[in-house]
Write a protein that holds these residues in place. Sequence first.
Motif, PDB file in Angstrom:
ATOM      1  N   THR A 126       9.239  11.234 -14.718  1.00  0.00           N
ATOM      2  CA  THR A 126       9.427   9.823 -15.035  1.00  0.00           C
ATOM      3  C   THR A 126       9.695   9.629 -16.528  1.00  0.00           C
ATOM      4  O   THR A 126       9.904   8.515 -16.976  1.00  0.00           O
ATOM      5  CB  THR A 126       8.185   9.008 -14.621  1.00  0.00           C
ATOM      6  OG1 THR A 126       7.022   9.593 -15.222  1.00  0.00           O
ATOM      7  CG2 THR A 126       8.038   8.989 -13.112  1.00  0.00           C
ATOM      8  N   ARG A 127       9.677  10.704 -17.253  1.00  0.00           N
ATOM      9  CA  ARG A 127       9.965  10.690 -18.689  1.00  0.00           C
ATOM     10  C   ARG A 127      11.310  11.360 -18.931  1.00  0.00           C
ATOM     11  O   ARG A 127      11.867  11.961 -18.028  1.00  0.00           O
ATOM     12  CB  ARG A 127       8.871  11.439 -19.450  1.00  0.00           C
ATOM     13  CG  ARG A 127       7.501  10.793 -19.292  1.00  0.00           C
ATOM     14  CD  ARG A 127       6.435  11.615 -19.990  1.00  0.00           C
ATOM     15  NE  ARG A 127       5.143  10.981 -19.924  1.00  0.00           N
ATOM     16  CZ  ARG A 127       4.681  10.108 -20.811  1.00  0.00           C
ATOM     17  NH1 ARG A 127       5.416   9.774 -21.852  1.00  0.00           N
ATOM     18  NH2 ARG A 127       3.493   9.571 -20.678  1.00  0.00           N
ATOM     19  N   ILE A 128      11.809  11.281 -20.141  1.00  0.00           N
ATOM     20  CA  ILE A 128      13.035  11.993 -20.501  1.00  0.00           C
ATOM     21  C   ILE A 128      12.600  13.311 -21.142  1.00  0.00           C
ATOM     22  O   ILE A 128      12.186  13.339 -22.301  1.00  0.00           O
ATOM     23  CB  ILE A 128      13.920  11.182 -21.464  1.00  0.00           C
ATOM     24  CG1 ILE A 128      14.289   9.835 -20.863  1.00  0.00           C
ATOM     25  CG2 ILE A 128      15.183  11.978 -21.813  1.00  0.00           C
ATOM     26  CD1 ILE A 128      15.020   8.908 -21.820  1.00  0.00           C
ATOM     27  N   ILE A 129      12.674  14.371 -20.358  1.00  0.00           N
ATOM     28  CA  ILE A 129      12.339  15.713 -20.828  1.00  0.00           C
ATOM     29  C   ILE A 129      13.616  16.536 -20.730  1.00  0.00           C
ATOM     30  O   ILE A 129      14.253  16.561 -19.680  1.00  0.00           O
ATOM     31  CB  ILE A 129      11.242  16.374 -19.966  1.00  0.00           C
ATOM     32  CG1 ILE A 129      10.018  15.472 -19.817  1.00  0.00           C
ATOM     33  CG2 ILE A 129      10.881  17.751 -20.526  1.00  0.00           C
ATOM     34  CD1 ILE A 129       9.240  15.229 -21.087  1.00  0.00           C
ATOM     35  N   PHE A 161       7.937   0.895 -19.084  1.00  0.00           N
ATOM     36  CA  PHE A 161       8.311   1.121 -17.685  1.00  0.00           C
ATOM     37  C   PHE A 161       7.086   1.089 -16.784  1.00  0.00           C
ATOM     38  O   PHE A 161       7.133   0.538 -15.681  1.00  0.00           O
ATOM     39  CB  PHE A 161       9.065   2.448 -17.519  1.00  0.00           C
ATOM     40  CG  PHE A 161      10.533   2.319 -17.771  1.00  0.00           C
ATOM     41  CD1 PHE A 161      11.376   1.795 -16.810  1.00  0.00           C
ATOM     42  CD2 PHE A 161      11.064   2.703 -18.982  1.00  0.00           C
ATOM     43  CE1 PHE A 161      12.732   1.656 -17.050  1.00  0.00           C
ATOM     44  CE2 PHE A 161      12.417   2.574 -19.233  1.00  0.00           C
ATOM     45  CZ  PHE A 161      13.255   2.049 -18.265  1.00  0.00           C
ATOM     46  N   VAL A 162       6.002   1.688 -17.238  1.00  0.00           N
ATOM     47  CA  VAL A 162       4.756   1.654 -16.456  1.00  0.00           C
ATOM     48  C   VAL A 162       4.311   0.206 -16.279  1.00  0.00           C
ATOM     49  O   VAL A 162       3.975  -0.223 -15.166  1.00  0.00           O
ATOM     50  CB  VAL A 162       3.660   2.503 -17.133  1.00  0.00           C
ATOM     51  CG1 VAL A 162       2.327   2.346 -16.409  1.00  0.00           C
ATOM     52  CG2 VAL A 162       4.080   3.976 -17.188  1.00  0.00           C
ATOM     53  N   ALA A 205       0.838  -1.205   0.000  1.00  0.00           N
ATOM     54  CA  ALA A 205       0.000   0.000   0.000  1.00  0.00           C
ATOM     55  C   ALA A 205       0.870   1.251   0.000  1.00  0.00           C
ATOM     56  O   ALA A 205       0.606   2.209  -0.743  1.00  0.00           O
ATOM     57  CB  ALA A 205      -0.938  -0.008   1.203  1.00  0.00           C
ATOM     58  N   PHE A 206       1.918   1.241   0.804  1.00  0.00           N
ATOM     59  CA  PHE A 206       2.842   2.375   0.844  1.00  0.00           C
ATOM     60  C   PHE A 206       3.463   2.609  -0.526  1.00  0.00           C
ATOM     61  O   PHE A 206       3.497   3.739  -1.030  1.00  0.00           O
ATOM     62  CB  PHE A 206       3.937   2.143   1.889  1.00  0.00           C
ATOM     63  CG  PHE A 206       5.085   3.101   1.778  1.00  0.00           C
ATOM     64  CD1 PHE A 206       4.977   4.387   2.267  1.00  0.00           C
ATOM     65  CD2 PHE A 206       6.265   2.727   1.149  1.00  0.00           C
ATOM     66  CE1 PHE A 206       6.023   5.288   2.144  1.00  0.00           C
ATOM     67  CE2 PHE A 206       7.325   3.612   1.015  1.00  0.00           C
ATOM     68  CZ  PHE A 206       7.195   4.907   1.513  1.00  0.00           C
ATOM     69  N   VAL A 207       3.956   1.548  -1.153  1.00  0.00           N
ATOM     70  CA  VAL A 207       4.632   1.685  -2.448  1.00  0.00           C
ATOM     71  C   VAL A 207       3.656   2.172  -3.519  1.00  0.00           C
ATOM     72  O   VAL A 207       3.983   3.058  -4.311  1.00  0.00           O
ATOM     73  CB  VAL A 207       5.323   0.364  -2.861  1.00  0.00           C
ATOM     74  CG1 VAL A 207       5.898   0.454  -4.273  1.00  0.00           C
ATOM     75  CG2 VAL A 207       6.413   0.000  -1.865  1.00  0.00           C
ATOM     76  N   GLN A 252       2.921   5.814  -2.858  1.00  0.00           N
ATOM     77  CA  GLN A 252       4.123   6.584  -3.185  1.00  0.00           C
ATOM     78  C   GLN A 252       4.253   6.758  -4.693  1.00  0.00           C
ATOM     79  O   GLN A 252       4.488   7.863  -5.188  1.00  0.00           O
ATOM     80  CB  GLN A 252       5.348   5.863  -2.621  1.00  0.00           C
ATOM     81  CG  GLN A 252       6.669   6.518  -2.964  1.00  0.00           C
ATOM     82  CD  GLN A 252       7.839   5.614  -2.631  1.00  0.00           C
ATOM     83  OE1 GLN A 252       7.823   4.424  -2.956  1.00  0.00           O
ATOM     84  NE2 GLN A 252       8.840   6.172  -1.974  1.00  0.00           N
ATOM     85  N   ARG A 253       4.094   5.675  -5.427  1.00  0.00           N
ATOM     86  CA  ARG A 253       4.237   5.735  -6.880  1.00  0.00           C
ATOM     87  C   ARG A 253       3.156   6.615  -7.512  1.00  0.00           C
ATOM     88  O   ARG A 253       3.429   7.367  -8.460  1.00  0.00           O
ATOM     89  CB  ARG A 253       4.191   4.339  -7.505  1.00  0.00           C
ATOM     90  CG  ARG A 253       5.333   3.401  -7.120  1.00  0.00           C
ATOM     91  CD  ARG A 253       6.698   3.994  -7.422  1.00  0.00           C
ATOM     92  NE  ARG A 253       7.738   3.012  -7.452  1.00  0.00           N
ATOM     93  CZ  ARG A 253       8.506   2.671  -6.415  1.00  0.00           C
ATOM     94  NH1 ARG A 253       8.347   3.242  -5.244  1.00  0.00           N
ATOM     95  NH2 ARG A 253       9.457   1.767  -6.546  1.00  0.00           N
ATOM     96  N   LEU A 254       1.936   6.544  -7.012  1.00  0.00           N
ATOM     97  CA  LEU A 254       0.866   7.384  -7.553  1.00  0.00           C
ATOM     98  C   LEU A 254       1.157   8.863  -7.299  1.00  0.00           C
ATOM     99  O   LEU A 254       0.961   9.700  -8.190  1.00  0.00           O
ATOM    100  CB  LEU A 254      -0.487   6.977  -6.968  1.00  0.00           C
ATOM    101  CG  LEU A 254      -1.024   5.622  -7.427  1.00  0.00           C
ATOM    102  CD1 LEU A 254      -2.288   5.265  -6.662  1.00  0.00           C
ATOM    103  CD2 LEU A 254      -1.269   5.610  -8.932  1.00  0.00           C
ATOM    104  N   ALA A 255       1.632   9.179  -6.098  1.00  0.00           N
ATOM    105  CA  ALA A 255       2.000  10.567  -5.789  1.00  0.00           C
ATOM    106  C   ALA A 255       3.150  11.024  -6.688  1.00  0.00           C
ATOM    107  O   ALA A 255       3.142  12.160  -7.197  1.00  0.00           O
ATOM    108  CB  ALA A 255       2.381  10.694  -4.318  1.00  0.00           C
TER     109      ALA A 255
END
Length: 167
Positions: free
Chosen positions: A94-97, A45-46, A9-11, A14-17
């Motif tokens: 999370t992308r290459i920008i 990756f997603v 649940a934590f992970v 965390q990932r959604l945030a």
Amino acid sequence: MTVLYWVLAFVVLQRLAELAWAARNTRRLLARGGREVGARHYPLFVLLHASWLVAIALTIPADTVPHWPLLGLFALLQLGRIWVIATLGSYWTTRIITLDDAPLVRRGPFRFLRHPNYWVVAGEIAVLPLAFGAWPVALIWSLLNALLLRHRIRIEESTLQPRAGLS
């Protein structure tokens, strides 16, 4: 709820945030003239991260007692993750920008490692399932992550190389 479910649940939260933060930063960077590179591999990756969490949830019995030192290592990796995100601030996505005229970040963990976030993620993908005895999940997803990272780092390096002299 068991330790496994609390950790998952934590992970997930965390990932959604982080995805929300990354999306915000991505929009702002693009509005400043940034450009995305290597977008075609992003869905992989997603899929990798989502399937890793699903594999942990489906293959580890809920009442499995964790190996606490490995769970502690996972917690330390979270501090590394926070350090990277805090260091990059509005540049973290999370992308290459890339912003062609922006200097490369060379402070925080970037003083010691190239791509510290990828090192943290590689550790997380291996350590979390190992903390609950799921070595096949750790092995399979670590290999998949390594393959994706090999491709992504090549793209990222070629994108960042022209900016190396701006620091």
